[in-house]
Enzyme design. Structure first.
Site, PDB file in Angstrom:
ATOM      1  N   ARG A  79      35.703 -41.334  28.143  1.00 19.77           N
ATOM      2  CA  ARG A  79      37.061 -41.145  28.659  1.00 19.77           C
ATOM      3  C   ARG A  79      38.045 -41.480  27.533  1.00 19.77           C
ATOM      4  O   ARG A  79      37.944 -42.541  26.922  1.00 19.77           O
ATOM      5  CB  ARG A  79      37.286 -42.064  29.861  1.00 19.77           C
ATOM      6  CG  ARG A  79      38.579 -41.808  30.603  1.00 19.77           C
ATOM      7  CD  ARG A  79      38.660 -42.705  31.824  1.00 19.77           C
ATOM      8  NE  ARG A  79      37.605 -42.440  32.770  1.00 19.77           N
ATOM      9  CZ  ARG A  79      37.090 -43.356  33.618  1.00 19.77           C
ATOM     10  NH1 ARG A  79      37.562 -44.584  33.619  1.00 19.77           N
ATOM     11  NH2 ARG A  79      36.124 -43.039  34.448  1.00 19.77           N
ATOM     12  N   ARG A 148      43.732 -50.523  31.782  1.00 23.71           N
ATOM     13  CA  ARG A 148      43.322 -49.139  31.475  1.00 23.71           C
ATOM     14  C   ARG A 148      44.508 -48.329  30.946  1.00 23.71           C
ATOM     15  O   ARG A 148      45.544 -48.875  30.579  1.00 23.71           O
ATOM     16  CB  ARG A 148      42.790 -48.492  32.762  1.00 23.71           C
ATOM     17  CG  ARG A 148      41.657 -49.272  33.420  1.00 23.71           C
ATOM     18  CD  ARG A 148      40.351 -48.972  32.753  1.00 23.71           C
ATOM     19  NE  ARG A 148      39.230 -49.635  33.391  1.00 23.71           N
ATOM     20  CZ  ARG A 148      38.484 -49.130  34.382  1.00 23.71           C
ATOM     21  NH1 ARG A 148      38.788 -47.957  34.901  1.00 23.71           N
ATOM     22  NH2 ARG A 148      37.437 -49.788  34.850  1.00 23.71           N
ATOM     23  N   LYS A 212      38.758 -54.326  36.432  1.00 19.08           N
ATOM     24  CA  LYS A 212      39.734 -53.425  35.800  1.00 19.08           C
ATOM     25  C   LYS A 212      41.157 -53.739  36.269  1.00 19.08           C
ATOM     26  O   LYS A 212      41.356 -54.341  37.334  1.00 19.08           O
ATOM     27  CB  LYS A 212      39.395 -51.976  36.133  1.00 19.08           C
ATOM     28  CG  LYS A 212      39.372 -51.654  37.606  1.00 19.08           C
ATOM     29  CD  LYS A 212      38.856 -50.240  37.789  1.00 19.08           C
ATOM     30  CE  LYS A 212      38.394 -49.998  39.204  1.00 19.08           C
ATOM     31  NZ  LYS A 212      37.694 -48.739  39.387  1.00 19.08           N
ATOM     32  N   LYS A 214      45.236 -51.901  36.361  1.00 17.98           N
ATOM     33  CA  LYS A 214      45.925 -50.621  36.187  1.00 17.98           C
ATOM     34  C   LYS A 214      47.446 -50.796  36.216  1.00 17.98           C
ATOM     35  O   LYS A 214      47.979 -51.413  37.140  1.00 17.98           O
ATOM     36  CB  LYS A 214      45.495 -49.662  37.302  1.00 17.98           C
ATOM     37  CG  LYS A 214      43.995 -49.389  37.268  1.00 17.98           C
ATOM     38  CD  LYS A 214      43.552 -48.460  38.371  1.00 17.98           C
ATOM     39  CE  LYS A 214      42.078 -48.114  38.212  1.00 17.98           C
ATOM     40  NZ  LYS A 214      41.589 -47.228  39.262  1.00 17.98           N
ATOM     41  N   CYS A 432      37.412 -36.389  43.138  1.00 18.96           N
ATOM     42  CA  CYS A 432      36.814 -37.129  42.030  1.00 18.96           C
ATOM     43  C   CYS A 432      35.602 -36.338  41.539  1.00 18.96           C
ATOM     44  O   CYS A 432      35.189 -35.370  42.166  1.00 18.96           O
ATOM     45  CB  CYS A 432      36.399 -38.526  42.490  1.00 18.96           C
ATOM     46  SG  CYS A 432      34.963 -38.503  43.569  1.00 18.96           S
ATOM     47  N   CYS A 438      28.032 -38.930  38.694  1.00 17.84           N
ATOM     48  CA  CYS A 438      28.445 -40.292  39.056  1.00 17.84           C
ATOM     49  C   CYS A 438      27.317 -40.999  39.814  1.00 17.84           C
ATOM     50  O   CYS A 438      26.881 -40.535  40.871  1.00 17.84           O
ATOM     51  CB  CYS A 438      29.716 -40.281  39.905  1.00 17.84           C
ATOM     52  SG  CYS A 438      30.143 -41.958  40.431  1.00 17.84           S
ATOM     53  N   CYS A 477      32.626 -41.460  47.291  1.00 18.00           N
ATOM     54  CA  CYS A 477      32.371 -42.824  47.779  1.00 18.00           C
ATOM     55  C   CYS A 477      33.736 -43.483  47.986  1.00 18.00           C
ATOM     56  O   CYS A 477      34.757 -42.897  47.613  1.00 18.00           O
ATOM     57  CB  CYS A 477      31.497 -43.601  46.784  1.00 18.00           C
ATOM     58  SG  CYS A 477      32.401 -44.366  45.434  1.00 18.00           S
ATOM     59  N   CYS A 481      38.582 -43.412  43.216  1.00 19.84           N
ATOM     60  CA  CYS A 481      38.995 -42.744  41.970  1.00 19.84           C
ATOM     61  C   CYS A 481      39.960 -41.587  42.260  1.00 19.84           C
ATOM     62  O   CYS A 481      40.795 -41.266  41.422  1.00 19.84           O
ATOM     63  CB  CYS A 481      37.794 -42.220  41.199  1.00 19.84           C
ATOM     64  SG  CYS A 481      36.584 -43.490  40.820  1.00 19.84           S
TER      65      CYS A 481
HETATM   66 FE1  SF4 Z   1      32.109 -41.804  41.642  1.00 19.93          FE
HETATM   67 FE2  SF4 Z   1      33.075 -42.895  43.842  1.00 19.93          FE
HETATM   68 FE3  SF4 Z   1      34.645 -42.674  41.674  1.00 19.93          FE
HETATM   69 FE4  SF4 Z   1      33.972 -40.528  43.040  1.00 19.93          FE
HETATM   70  S1  SF4 Z   1      35.204 -42.234  43.829  1.00 19.93           S
HETATM   71  S2  SF4 Z   1      33.892 -40.719  40.805  1.00 19.93           S
HETATM   72  S3  SF4 Z   1      31.915 -40.992  43.707  1.00 19.93           S
HETATM   73  S4  SF4 Z   1      32.813 -43.920  41.865  1.00 19.93           S
END
Ligand code: SF4
Length: 557
Positions: A79, A148, A212, A214, A432, A438, A477, A481
């Site tokens: 990243r 970050r 982390k 932000k 995401c 992932c 999940c 993100c």
């Molecule tokens: Fe991975 Fe969960 Fe982030 Fe999506 S929200 S990129 S599944 S860690």
């Protein structure tokens, strides 16, 4: 570290990894030169995050590789930090070239305005890192237990104010960047100095932060960065087009875990106002407070939002004043109207044009040829500033009338500027990455979003709501993100092929959504949404957003 010395505490395993890492070196160099495996050690993978990379494997191939008695198909993500999302045309082209040479040919725009590469093999990791740094960009602190990428909204209208706030965002980014030389030694072959002194990380120390952190800045009325999701947010306050300072907001965070009620999404709380020259002190001391009081025993409880809730907002405000030596003024009035992007051509306050292009999920690769080639042609003509938006779209800015004419021809040729056939939901959607790379994904996300939108658009069309802007966000999940807790329609991965459906966030990003139903299939989600969309079409009040309607009608409460 916690001040509580009265009871024995067991620190999270990552704390030991950090303290023994010699300021983020670990055995990363040795691991990179071990050609017997495509992987690095577990400890080094934790440290790699601070360098902006981590190991992944292709989950689609796991079964097959196991059958063939092969190790997992390991590769690395990198990243690249892009403070405020701002880079030059030249840097964009260099990033694209790196994606073609060392990654899977695709450049991904992230929800924190960074570039991301996927599927880089271990043997190419250092070469890719060198290429990034030769473009005068860096991946340090793009991940890991540190501050970050500092975000700043894209602001196509307010060019002068954007520039002023951007310079402040850059200074905060520099201030909060780790000072270790480990990054240069590992990736740039810079010769190590003698043993580094204890003061090598004056802000972070040997154990950096508990998790982390932000920081984001927003110029109202645009809230594309979702300022309430930031650990530390600055809301620009202006008078007659001049920046007077910032309202300060603390304790936002989107991540949570299924089945763990102690984890939750939290909106940042506005605690007061500071002047531009107080931003550095507020930033540094807020990070220091989290360094000293954040929970280092449980990584699921280690984010700043839990420190704020455990200790109390009043305690934080007093502690901040004690450390900075000044008290924040009362917060000033402000208003956000949208968390989406403004697409197309916009003339800024500097009389130059900007062009915002919808990227269909933020992936620019060979599977999106017209976007990839069209952007390439546009950026070759542009040779100016580029801004990545927090909604994973891209904005070219500072365009003269003459260049606009030439660029319009490219836009027409590749059909990349038009939003005519895209619904308001598609234009306001985020997914995401999730599967297949992932390791935490419980369900599909980026690969599912287009399928979901195709079917959801049919429902919108039937109800005359094709152009209604609705924030639709999906994650594999609950880690957040894709900032799903701030979606008017949020799909959160629960299991393969199943998502929790969340409804009711505001369109401007100042209210969280709530769980509507759990573990629904794609068809079940559409079946649930269909009557709600119809009711919205029939009964909504003038200018009412979909999320507001869901809340008012009690679909969630
Ligand atoms: Fe991975 Fe969960 Fe982030 Fe999506 S929200 S990129 S599944 S860690």
């Amino acid at each position: 570290m916690s001040n509580d010395t009265t009871k024995e505490v067991t620190l999270a395993a990552n704390e030991g990894i950090k303290v023994n890492s010699r300021y983020l070196r670990g055995t990363i160099l040795e691991g990179l030169s071990d050609s017997s495996t495509g992987a690095v050690s577990g400890d080094d993978n934790q440290l790699l995050k601070f360098h902006g990379s981590y190991q992944q494997d292709d989950r689609d191939l796991r079964k097959q590789r196991r059958k063939e008695k092969l190790e997992k198909a390991f590769s690395f993500m990198i990243r690249v930090r892009v403070p405020g999302g701002v880079c030059s045309s030249e840097q964009y082209m260099k990033m694209l070239a790196i994606s073609e040479k060392y990654a899977d040919g695709a450049l991904t725009f992230t929800t924190r305005q960074a570039f991301q590469f996927h599927r880089i093999l271990k043997k190419d990791l250092k070469l890719a890192m060198k290429g990034i740094n030769e473009a005068l960009m860096t991946s340090i602190a793009a991940c890991g237990d540190v501050n970050r990428n500092v975000m700043l909204n894209a602001n196509p209208h307010a060019s002068d104010l954007h520039e002023e706030v951007y310079q402040i965002a850059l200074s905060v980014q520099d201030l909060l960047t780790p000072k270790t030389k480990a990054y240069d030694e590992i990736w740039m072959d810079v010769k190590p100095e003698q043993e580094e002194a204890e003061t090598v990380e004056p802000l972070y120390g040997k154990t950096y932060l508990p998790r982390k952190f932000k920081v984001g800045m927003a110029v109202p009325p645009e809230n594309d960065i979702d300022i309430y999701s930031q650990d530390l947010g600055y809301i620009a306050i202006e008078e007659k087009g001049k920046l007077t300072g910032f309202n300060v907001l603390v304790g936002g965070g989107m991540g949570m875990s299924h089945g763990n009620e102690k984890t939750y999404a939290r909106l940042g709380s506005v605690i007061g106002f500071c002047t531009p020259d107080q931003v550095a002190s507020v930033s540094e001391n807020t990070v220091a407070i989290q360094r000293d009081f954040g929970d280092r025993t449980d990584r699921k409880h280690a984010r700043f939002k839990y420190t704020i809730d455990d200790k109390g907002l009043d305690w934080f405000v007093k502690e901040l004043a004690k450390r900075t030596g000044f008290t924040l003024e009362a917060a000033k009035p402000f208003e956000f109207i949208s968390s989406g992007d403004a697409f197309g051509w916009i003339k800024g306050s500097n009389n130059l044009w900007s062009l915002t292009i919808h990227s269909n999920g933020g992936r620019v690769g060979d599977d999106t040829p017209s976007l990839k080639n069209g952007l390439k042609s546009l950026i070759e003509l542009h040779q100016g500033e580029i801004r990545l938006t927090p909604n994973k779209n891209i904005l070219l800015t500072g365009i003269s009338d003459g260049n606009k004419l030439k660029m319009e021809a490219v836009v027409d040729e590749f059909k990349i500027g038009t939003i005519d056939h895209k619904s308001g939901a598609r234009l306001n959607s985020i997914a995401c990455v999730a599967l297949p790379t992932c390791g935490l994904a419980l369900s599909e996300s980026s690969r599912h979003l287009p399928l979901f939108l195709d079917d959801f658009e049919a429902i919108l069309n039937k109800n005359g709501l094709f152009n209604q802007p609705i924030n639709v966000r999906i994650t594999g999940c609950p880690n957040g993100c894709g900032r799903t807790p701030l979606a008017e329609i949020g799909l959160v991965g629960k299991a393969p092929g199943k998502w929790n459906l969340r409804l009711g966030a505001s369109h401007s990003g100042d209210r969280l959504n709530l769980l509507y139903k759990q573990a629904l299939t794609h068809e079940e989600i559409l079946a649930e949404l269909s009557p709600i969309v119809k009711a919205f079409a029939d009964k909504r009040e003038p200018e009412e957003g979909f999320g507001d309607f869901c809340m008012r009608e009690g679909y969630v409460s």
